[in-house]
Design a protein around this motif. Structure first.
Motif, mmCIF file in Angstrom:
data_model
loop_
_atom_site.group_PDB
_atom_site.id
_atom_site.type_symbol
_atom_site.label_atom_id
_atom_site.label_comp_id
_atom_site.label_asym_id
_atom_site.label_seq_id
_atom_site.Cartn_x
_atom_site.Cartn_y
_atom_site.Cartn_z
ATOM 1 N N ASN A 17 0.843 -1.197 0.000
ATOM 2 C CA ASN A 17 0.000 0.000 0.000
ATOM 3 C C ASN A 17 0.878 1.247 0.000
ATOM 4 O O ASN A 17 1.521 1.551 1.007
ATOM 5 N N PRO A 18 0.909 2.014 -1.097
ATOM 6 C CA PRO A 18 1.762 3.198 -1.170
ATOM 7 C C PRO A 18 1.277 4.367 -0.320
ATOM 8 O O PRO A 18 1.954 5.379 -0.209
ATOM 9 N N SER A 19 0.128 4.217 0.321
ATOM 10 C CA SER A 19 -0.388 5.296 1.161
ATOM 11 C C SER A 19 -0.011 5.138 2.633
ATOM 12 O O SER A 19 -0.274 6.030 3.433
ATOM 13 N N LEU A 20 0.612 4.007 3.001
ATOM 14 C CA LEU A 20 1.071 3.856 4.380
ATOM 15 C C LEU A 20 2.200 4.848 4.622
ATOM 16 O O LEU A 20 2.945 5.186 3.708
ATOM 17 N N VAL A 21 2.326 5.313 5.860
ATOM 18 C CA VAL A 21 3.292 6.373 6.147
ATOM 19 C C VAL A 21 4.414 5.911 7.067
ATOM 20 O O VAL A 21 4.254 4.969 7.836
ATOM 21 N N ASN A 22 5.541 6.639 6.983
ATOM 22 C CA ASN A 22 6.661 6.393 7.886
ATOM 23 C C ASN A 22 6.504 7.249 9.146
ATOM 24 O O ASN A 22 5.478 7.901 9.341
ATOM 25 N N ARG A 23 7.516 7.313 9.978
ATOM 26 C CA ARG A 23 7.411 8.038 11.246
ATOM 27 C C ARG A 23 7.268 9.552 11.073
ATOM 28 O O ARG A 23 6.952 10.261 12.011
ATOM 29 N N HIS A 24 7.505 10.047 9.874
ATOM 30 C CA HIS A 24 7.349 11.471 9.587
ATOM 31 C C HIS A 24 6.010 11.776 8.907
ATOM 32 O O HIS A 24 5.710 12.923 8.611
ATOM 33 N N GLY A 25 5.252 10.723 8.651
ATOM 34 C CA GLY A 25 3.972 10.899 7.977
ATOM 35 C C GLY A 25 4.088 10.896 6.465
ATOM 36 O O GLY A 25 3.115 11.150 5.768
ATOM 37 N N ASP A 26 5.286 10.603 5.951
ATOM 38 C CA ASP A 26 5.491 10.567 4.499
ATOM 39 C C ASP A 26 5.099 9.199 3.952
ATOM 40 O O ASP A 26 5.532 8.169 4.452
ATOM 41 N N SER A 27 4.282 9.214 2.914
ATOM 42 C CA SER A 27 3.924 7.974 2.232
ATOM 43 C C SER A 27 4.965 7.688 1.149
ATOM 44 O O SER A 27 5.839 8.520 0.872
ATOM 45 N N ALA A 28 4.841 6.523 0.518
ATOM 46 C CA ALA A 28 5.738 6.193 -0.589
ATOM 47 C C ALA A 28 5.575 7.201 -1.726
ATOM 48 O O ALA A 28 6.534 7.523 -2.430
ATOM 49 N N VAL A 29 4.365 7.736 -1.866
ATOM 50 C CA VAL A 29 4.117 8.750 -2.890
ATOM 51 C C VAL A 29 4.904 10.023 -2.563
ATOM 52 O O VAL A 29 5.568 10.595 -3.426
ATOM 53 N N HIS A 30 4.868 10.465 -1.292
ATOM 54 C CA HIS A 30 5.664 11.624 -0.876
ATOM 55 C C HIS A 30 7.143 11.403 -1.193
ATOM 56 O O HIS A 30 7.814 12.278 -1.731
ATOM 57 N N LEU A 31 7.643 10.220 -0.849
ATOM 58 C CA LEU A 31 9.069 9.940 -1.029
ATOM 59 C C LEU A 31 9.455 9.855 -2.499
ATOM 60 O O LEU A 31 10.531 10.309 -2.883
ATOM 61 N N ALA A 32 8.588 9.290 -3.318
ATOM 62 C CA ALA A 32 8.872 9.228 -4.757
ATOM 63 C C ALA A 32 8.995 10.633 -5.329
ATOM 64 O O ALA A 32 9.883 10.923 -6.127
ATOM 65 N N VAL A 33 8.112 11.515 -4.896
ATOM 66 C CA VAL A 33 8.143 12.902 -5.368
ATOM 67 C C VAL A 33 9.380 13.619 -4.823
ATOM 68 O O VAL A 33 10.094 14.301 -5.550
ATOM 69 N N LYS A 34 9.626 13.443 -3.541
ATOM 70 C CA LYS A 34 10.752 14.114 -2.892
ATOM 71 C C LYS A 34 12.087 13.736 -3.533
ATOM 72 O O LYS A 34 12.985 14.553 -3.660
ATOM 73 N N HIS A 35 12.200 12.473 -3.971
ATOM 74 C CA HIS A 35 13.462 11.984 -4.540
ATOM 75 C C HIS A 35 13.453 11.943 -6.070
ATOM 76 O O HIS A 35 14.324 11.333 -6.685
ATOM 77 N N ASN A 36 12.464 12.605 -6.677
ATOM 78 C CA ASN A 36 12.385 12.734 -8.139
ATOM 79 C C ASN A 36 12.409 11.397 -8.872
ATOM 80 O O ASN A 36 13.067 11.254 -9.898
ATOM 81 N N ARG A 57 -1.394 14.550 3.330
ATOM 82 C CA ARG A 57 -0.432 15.457 3.973
ATOM 83 C C ARG A 57 0.385 14.667 4.985
ATOM 84 O O ARG A 57 -0.137 13.781 5.652
ATOM 85 N N ASN A 58 1.674 15.031 5.107
ATOM 86 C CA ASN A 58 2.500 14.394 6.119
ATOM 87 C C ASN A 58 2.276 15.085 7.462
ATOM 88 O O ASN A 58 1.433 15.974 7.586
ATOM 89 N N PHE A 59 3.029 14.699 8.487
ATOM 90 C CA PHE A 59 2.814 15.248 9.822
ATOM 91 C C PHE A 59 3.183 16.726 9.925
ATOM 92 O O PHE A 59 2.806 17.387 10.882
ATOM 93 N N GLU A 60 3.915 17.249 8.939
ATOM 94 C CA GLU A 60 4.246 18.675 8.912
ATOM 95 C C GLU A 60 3.204 19.470 8.125
ATOM 96 O O GLU A 60 3.329 20.672 7.955
ATOM 97 N N GLY A 61 2.204 18.777 7.603
ATOM 98 C CA GLY A 61 1.144 19.426 6.841
ATOM 99 C C GLY A 61 1.451 19.606 5.364
ATOM 100 O O GLY A 61 0.695 20.246 4.645
ATOM 101 N N MET A 62 2.577 19.035 4.898
ATOM 102 C CA MET A 62 2.950 19.173 3.487
ATOM 103 C C MET A 62 2.258 18.106 2.658
ATOM 104 O O MET A 62 2.305 16.925 2.984
ATOM 105 N N ASP A 63 1.625 18.537 1.559
ATOM 106 C CA ASP A 63 1.048 17.565 0.647
ATOM 107 C C ASP A 63 2.124 17.089 -0.326
ATOM 108 O O ASP A 63 3.266 17.527 -0.268
ATOM 109 N N VAL A 64 1.741 16.180 -1.194
ATOM 110 C CA VAL A 64 2.706 15.590 -2.126
ATOM 111 C C VAL A 64 3.355 16.656 -3.008
ATOM 112 O O VAL A 64 4.565 16.660 -3.197
ATOM 113 N N LYS A 65 2.559 17.580 -3.523
ATOM 114 C CA LYS A 65 3.111 18.615 -4.400
ATOM 115 C C LYS A 65 4.123 19.493 -3.666
ATOM 116 O O LYS A 65 5.120 19.899 -4.229
ATOM 117 N N ALA A 66 3.875 19.760 -2.389
ATOM 118 C CA ALA A 66 4.797 20.586 -1.603
ATOM 119 C C ALA A 66 6.094 19.841 -1.306
ATOM 120 O O ALA A 66 7.115 20.464 -1.036
#
Length: 79
Positions: A17-36, A57-66
């Protein structure tokens, strides 16, 4: 397709499930975007049995686009 893309594809086909989050609230989708890794993002959006939430949104309130370091391609892929 590189080894990372193959690994993501195998995990998704096995039901990961790519929507599960790590300890920072980032999903695999967040990480894929963050790491281009646009190929991984595309795989998650297309091949996942679970809906990949691009508005989450992650635990800092950032969505995937951010999370993007290159906002242009993320908007292009999502649009």
């Amino acid at each position: 397709m590189c080894i990372r893309d193959r690994a993501v594809s195998v995990l998704l086909m096995a039901g990961a499930n790519p929507s599960l989050v790590n300890r920072h609230g980032d999903s695999a989708v967040h990480l894929a975007v963050k790491h281009n890794t646009i190929e991984n993002l595309a795989l998650m959006l297309i091949k996942s049995q679970h809906k990949a939430d691009i508005n989450a949104r992650n635990f800092e309130g950032m969505d995937v686009k951010a999370s993007s370091t290159n906002g242009f391609w993320i908007i292009t892929v999502i649009a």
